[in-house]
Design an enzyme around this catalytic site. Structure first.
Site, PDB file in Angstrom:
ATOM      1  N   LYS A  22       0.853  -1.205   0.000  1.00 13.22           N
ATOM      2  CA  LYS A  22       0.000   0.000   0.000  1.00 13.22           C
ATOM      3  C   LYS A  22       0.885   1.250   0.000  1.00 13.22           C
ATOM      4  O   LYS A  22       0.674   2.166  -0.786  1.00 13.22           O
ATOM      5  CB  LYS A  22      -0.872   0.015   1.239  1.00 13.22           C
ATOM      6  CG  LYS A  22      -1.512   1.358   1.545  1.00 13.22           C
ATOM      7  CD  LYS A  22      -2.387   1.350   2.777  1.00 13.22           C
ATOM      8  CE  LYS A  22      -1.690   1.624   4.057  1.00 13.22           C
ATOM      9  NZ  LYS A  22      -1.423   3.023   4.402  1.00 13.22           N
ATOM     10  N   ASN A  23       1.916   1.258   0.860  1.00 18.16           N
ATOM     11  CA  ASN A  23       2.697   2.489   1.036  1.00 18.16           C
ATOM     12  C   ASN A  23       3.723   2.739  -0.052  1.00 18.16           C
ATOM     13  O   ASN A  23       4.361   3.781  -0.060  1.00 18.16           O
ATOM     14  CB  ASN A  23       3.353   2.497   2.425  1.00 18.16           C
ATOM     15  CG  ASN A  23       2.300   2.693   3.514  1.00 18.16           C
ATOM     16  OD1 ASN A  23       1.138   2.973   3.217  1.00 18.16           O
ATOM     17  ND2 ASN A  23       2.691   2.505   4.757  1.00 18.16           N
ATOM     18  N   CYS A 115      -4.886  12.451  12.630  1.00  9.19           N
ATOM     19  CA  CYS A 115      -5.620  11.178  12.609  1.00  9.19           C
ATOM     20  C   CYS A 115      -5.432  10.556  13.995  1.00  9.19           C
ATOM     21  O   CYS A 115      -4.813  11.150  14.882  1.00  9.19           O
ATOM     22  CB  CYS A 115      -5.091  10.274  11.501  1.00  9.19           C
ATOM     23  SG  CYS A 115      -3.484   9.604  11.869  1.00  9.19           S
ATOM     24  N   ARG A 120       0.361  14.744  12.762  1.00  9.86           N
ATOM     25  CA  ARG A 120       0.859  14.470  11.421  1.00  9.86           C
ATOM     26  C   ARG A 120       0.884  15.721  10.529  1.00  9.86           C
ATOM     27  O   ARG A 120       0.246  15.803   9.496  1.00  9.86           O
ATOM     28  CB  ARG A 120       0.063  13.345  10.787  1.00  9.86           C
ATOM     29  CG  ARG A 120       0.119  12.110  11.699  1.00  9.86           C
ATOM     30  CD  ARG A 120      -0.441  10.884  11.141  1.00  9.86           C
ATOM     31  NE  ARG A 120       0.326  10.384  10.017  1.00  9.86           N
ATOM     32  CZ  ARG A 120      -0.086   9.335   9.292  1.00  9.86           C
ATOM     33  NH1 ARG A 120      -1.239   8.776   9.591  1.00  9.86           N
ATOM     34  NH2 ARG A 120       0.619   8.898   8.282  1.00  9.86           N
ATOM     35  N   ASP A 304       5.040   0.952  11.978  1.00  8.79           N
ATOM     36  CA  ASP A 304       3.852   0.264  11.450  1.00  8.79           C
ATOM     37  C   ASP A 304       3.768  -1.192  11.894  1.00  8.79           C
ATOM     38  O   ASP A 304       2.765  -1.851  11.623  1.00  8.79           O
ATOM     39  CB  ASP A 304       3.823   0.333   9.918  1.00  8.79           C
ATOM     40  CG  ASP A 304       3.562   1.739   9.435  1.00  8.79           C
ATOM     41  OD1 ASP A 304       3.708   1.987   8.227  1.00  8.79           O
ATOM     42  OD2 ASP A 304       3.236   2.602  10.270  1.00  8.79           O
ATOM     43  N   ARG A 396      -8.367  -0.640   4.882  1.00  2.53           N
ATOM     44  CA  ARG A 396      -7.539   0.356   4.191  1.00  2.53           C
ATOM     45  C   ARG A 396      -6.201  -0.238   3.781  1.00  2.53           C
ATOM     46  O   ARG A 396      -5.597   0.219   2.819  1.00  2.53           O
ATOM     47  CB  ARG A 396      -7.239   1.548   5.126  1.00  2.53           C
ATOM     48  CG  ARG A 396      -8.457   2.269   5.596  1.00  2.53           C
ATOM     49  CD  ARG A 396      -8.072   3.530   6.318  1.00  2.53           C
ATOM     50  NE  ARG A 396      -7.241   4.382   5.443  1.00  2.53           N
ATOM     51  CZ  ARG A 396      -6.979   5.644   5.744  1.00  2.53           C
ATOM     52  NH1 ARG A 396      -7.410   6.168   6.854  1.00  2.53           N
ATOM     53  NH2 ARG A 396      -6.249   6.372   4.932  1.00  2.53           N
TER      54      ARG A 396
HETATM   55  C1  EPZ Z   1       4.174   7.215   6.215  1.00  2.00           C
HETATM   56  O1  EPZ Z   1       3.376   8.231   6.791  1.00  2.00           O
HETATM   57  C2  EPZ Z   1       3.304   5.971   6.165  1.00  2.00           C
HETATM   58  N1  EPZ Z   1       2.129   6.219   5.325  1.00  2.00           N
HETATM   59  C3  EPZ Z   1       2.853   5.591   7.576  1.00  2.00           C
HETATM   60  O2  EPZ Z   1       2.122   4.373   7.477  1.00  2.00           O
HETATM   61  C4  EPZ Z   1       4.101   5.339   8.426  1.00  2.00           C
HETATM   62  O3  EPZ Z   1       3.702   5.055   9.749  1.00  2.00           O
HETATM   63  C5  EPZ Z   1       4.992   6.598   8.413  1.00  2.00           C
HETATM   64  O4  EPZ Z   1       5.325   6.936   7.040  1.00  2.00           O
HETATM   65  C6  EPZ Z   1       6.290   6.383   9.184  1.00  2.00           C
HETATM   66  O5  EPZ Z   1       6.993   5.298   8.644  1.00  2.00           O
HETATM   67  C7  EPZ Z   1       2.253   6.112   3.984  1.00  2.00           C
HETATM   68  O6  EPZ Z   1       3.323   5.834   3.470  1.00  2.00           O
HETATM   69  C8  EPZ Z   1       1.004   6.357   3.175  1.00  2.00           C
HETATM   70  P1  EPZ Z   1       6.232  10.692   8.147  1.00  2.00           P
HETATM   71  P2  EPZ Z   1       3.905   9.779   6.758  1.00  2.00           P
HETATM   72  O7  EPZ Z   1       6.079  11.922   7.335  1.00  2.00           O
HETATM   73  O8  EPZ Z   1       4.619  10.030   5.509  1.00  2.00           O
HETATM   74  C9  EPZ Z   1       6.499  14.034  11.514  1.00  2.00           C
HETATM   75  C10 EPZ Z   1       0.329   2.910   7.838  1.00  2.00           C
HETATM   76  O9  EPZ Z   1      -0.060   2.361   8.875  1.00  2.00           O
HETATM   77  N2  EPZ Z   1       6.338  14.997  10.399  1.00  2.00           N
HETATM   78  O10 EPZ Z   1       7.432   9.828   7.945  1.00  2.00           O
HETATM   79  O11 EPZ Z   1       2.762  10.644   7.129  1.00  2.00           O
HETATM   80  C11 EPZ Z   1       5.232  13.245  11.769  1.00  2.00           C
HETATM   81  O12 EPZ Z   1       4.381  13.955  12.641  1.00  2.00           O
HETATM   82  C12 EPZ Z   1       0.736   4.371   7.860  1.00  2.00           C
HETATM   83  O13 EPZ Z   1       0.448   2.340   6.727  1.00  2.00           O
HETATM   84  C13 EPZ Z   1       6.380  16.351  10.670  1.00  2.00           C
HETATM   85  O14 EPZ Z   1       6.535  16.777  11.811  1.00  2.00           O
HETATM   86  O15 EPZ Z   1       4.947   9.764   7.969  1.00  2.00           O
HETATM   87  C14 EPZ Z   1       5.752  11.975  12.401  1.00  2.00           C
HETATM   88  O16 EPZ Z   1       5.967  12.209  13.783  1.00  2.00           O
HETATM   89  C15 EPZ Z   1       0.473   5.010   9.223  1.00  2.00           C
HETATM   90  N3  EPZ Z   1       6.234  17.238   9.637  1.00  2.00           N
HETATM   91  C16 EPZ Z   1       7.109  11.775  11.728  1.00  2.00           C
HETATM   92  O17 EPZ Z   1       7.458  13.040  11.144  1.00  2.00           O
HETATM   93  C17 EPZ Z   1       6.068  16.807   8.335  1.00  2.00           C
HETATM   94  O18 EPZ Z   1       5.962  17.666   7.422  1.00  2.00           O
HETATM   95  C18 EPZ Z   1       7.108  10.732  10.620  1.00  2.00           C
HETATM   96  O19 EPZ Z   1       6.092  11.086   9.691  1.00  2.00           O
HETATM   97  C19 EPZ Z   1       6.039  15.409   8.085  1.00  2.00           C
HETATM   98  C20 EPZ Z   1       6.172  14.519   9.126  1.00  2.00           C
END
Ligand code: EPZ
Length: 417
Positions: A22-23, A115, A120, A304, A396
């Site tokens: 998915k990701n 969420c 996020r 995850d 999902r």
């Molecule tokens: C991706 O989410 C995945 N989703 C998530 O999987 C996964 O948990 C996450 O990466 C971490 O590995 C998809 O790929 C669709 P991040 P993403 O940006 O991109 C902070 C699942 O269960 N952050 O790496 O949203 C954020 O708050 C889902 O399949 C900022 O502060 O994750 C978090 O604490 C859930 N500012 C950390 O970074 C930003 O602009 C990591 O978030 C972006 C992120």
């Protein structure tokens, strides 16, 4: 709404196959916006989020058809607005921002809300795109972005954000000049996205490391591309073998991309072996023992898989400490596991899990995608019947999960709540 009714206490044995990731599929599909030519994606998982993405892409002007895990995309006249009623159902919709700015010089995308697992924010996405020449306003909950032409920049992320790296990687592929992404995320799904873009003519190097270099090109063509296997679904099935004391061949299970999870499961006493078709998984003779884990960006232990591992820890001898360092609220599964007889104490971003003899089936509520998976795993091992409600969360990210699990001995039925 649907629920799953699980009769627990059965060992799972046999072969279970992993679907496409998915990701990886989500960003790769959004990269369609960058392309000038028709493109085919294979091994695409049949998931709610995929169909939401297809709906959104079609609205934006990239007509997509889905059949038999294959998506055929035909580029058309692009529009710049991603409607709120679609974006609000899937945070990953923000991944259309970089491609729209790169192709149209404008974008209007609803600011994704938080969420269940955390706020996020997307500040890193916007900061990076601003360095490439974009300007943003926030109007009535929408991000309004504009630029004349994106140009290359040297961008250092505050943290290795997966989505931020993906958005900037896509935008930089068509920007003028060179872009360098420092402190970039290293997840395998980002490598898959880069490999897809390269197969369309992009010039990218360093993907999979924390420094990615992109030389922008003037246009990107079409290709046929197979989506990588879903390492998190695979990890979930490895845990299913351990928690039910079964013996599974998890087909298409990647080893290297799942190494942190495999090492942790082996430390807990599971026996995992490479097989030509995937990974063989079973519980060792000595049973399950406790282990400590901290979630980290790749190649660390993936957030995850935190909820799924916690379900296994509930049945391990001893106490396990779980530290969730990525998201601020990713213990929603704990209160539901407690209803099944688990012993878990949460303090801030840490949870102490004390193993128990067995779990007991109970009505429980899914709160997010991976929490749902952890409750299904707990239900498979529990004595008695577990009703997992609100499994739209599960749908999902897991393709036909009850069909796959029932084929190796589980007793799960889907019912109306
Ligand atoms: C991706 O989410 C995945 N989703 C998530 O999987 C996964 O948990 C996450 O990466 C971490 O590995 C998809 O790929 C669709 P991040 P993403 O940006 O991109 C902070 C699942 O269960 N952050 O790496 O949203 C954020 O708050 C889902 O399949 C900022 O502060 O994750 C978090 O604490 C859930 N500012 C950390 O970074 C930003 O602009 C990591 O978030 C972006 C992120």
């Amino acid at each position: 709404m649907d629920k799953l009714v699980i009769e627990g206490g059965v060992s799972l044995n046999g072969v279970i196959a992993v679907s496409g990731s998915k990701n990886a599929a989500l960003p790769i599909l959004f990269a369609s916006i960058l392309l000038d030519a028709p493109t085919t994606f294979t091994n695409v998982p049949n998931l709610r989020d995929i169909h939401t993405t297809i709906k959104l892409l079609t609205l934006l002007g990239c007509a997509c058809d889905f059949a038999d895990n294959t998506v055929c995309m035909t580029p058309g006249t692009l529009t710049a607005e991603a409607p709120y009623d679609l974006v609000r159902t899937m945070r990953a919709s923000v991944l259309c921002l970089g491609p729209l700015l790169a192709r149209l010089g404008q974008a209007k995308v609803a600011l994704p809300g938080g969420c269940a697992i955390g706020a996020r924010p997307v500040d890193q996405h916007l900061k990076g795109l601003e360095k490439m020449g974009a300007h943003f306003d926030l109007d009535a909950g929408n991000i309004i972005g504009r630029c004349t032409k994106l140009h290359g920049a040297h961008i250092t992320f505050d943290m290795p954000t997966v989505g931020g790296t993906e958005n900037l990687l896509m935008a930089a592929s068509l920007a003028e000049g060179e872009t360098v992404l420092e402190n970039a995320a290293r997840e395998p799904e980002i490598v898959d996205l880069a490999n897809f873009l390269i197969s369309c003519g992009a010039r990218i190097s360093g993907h999979g490391t924390s420094c990615i270099r992109i030389q922008g090109v003037s246009s990107l063509g079409g290709t046929t591309y197979p989506i990588m296997p879903d390492r998190i679904e695979a990890g979930t099935f490895l845990v299913a073998a351990g928690i039910t004391n079964g013996n599974l061949l998890v087909k298409n299970c990647p080893w290297q991309e799942l190494e942190a999870v495999i090492l942790k499961l082996q430390s807990m006493g599971m026996v995992l072996e490479k097989h030509p078709e995937g990974v063989l998984a079973r519980r060792g003779e000595a049973g399950l023992r406790s282990v400590d884990v901290q979630t980290r960006p790749f190649p660390g232990f993936p957030t995850d898989m935190q909820a799924q591992l916690m379900s296994l820890m509930c049945l391990a001898k001893g106490s396990s400490l779980v530290e969730e360092s990525i998201f601020e609220n990713r213990f929603m599964h704990v209160s539901e596991l407690l209803r099944m007889g688990a012993h878990i104490r949460v303090t801030g971003r840490s949870a102490m899990v004390r193993g128990v003899e067995h779990l007991t089936g109970a009505p429980v509520m899914a709160s997010d995608l991976r929490a749902s998976a952890s409750l299904v795993l707990a239900g498979l091992a529990a004595h008695g019947t577990t009703h997992v409600r609100r499994i739209y969360h599960l749908d999902r990210g897991y393709e036909n999960i009850e069909t796959k699990l029932n084929a190796v001995g589980a007793r799960i039925r889907r019912e109306q709540e």
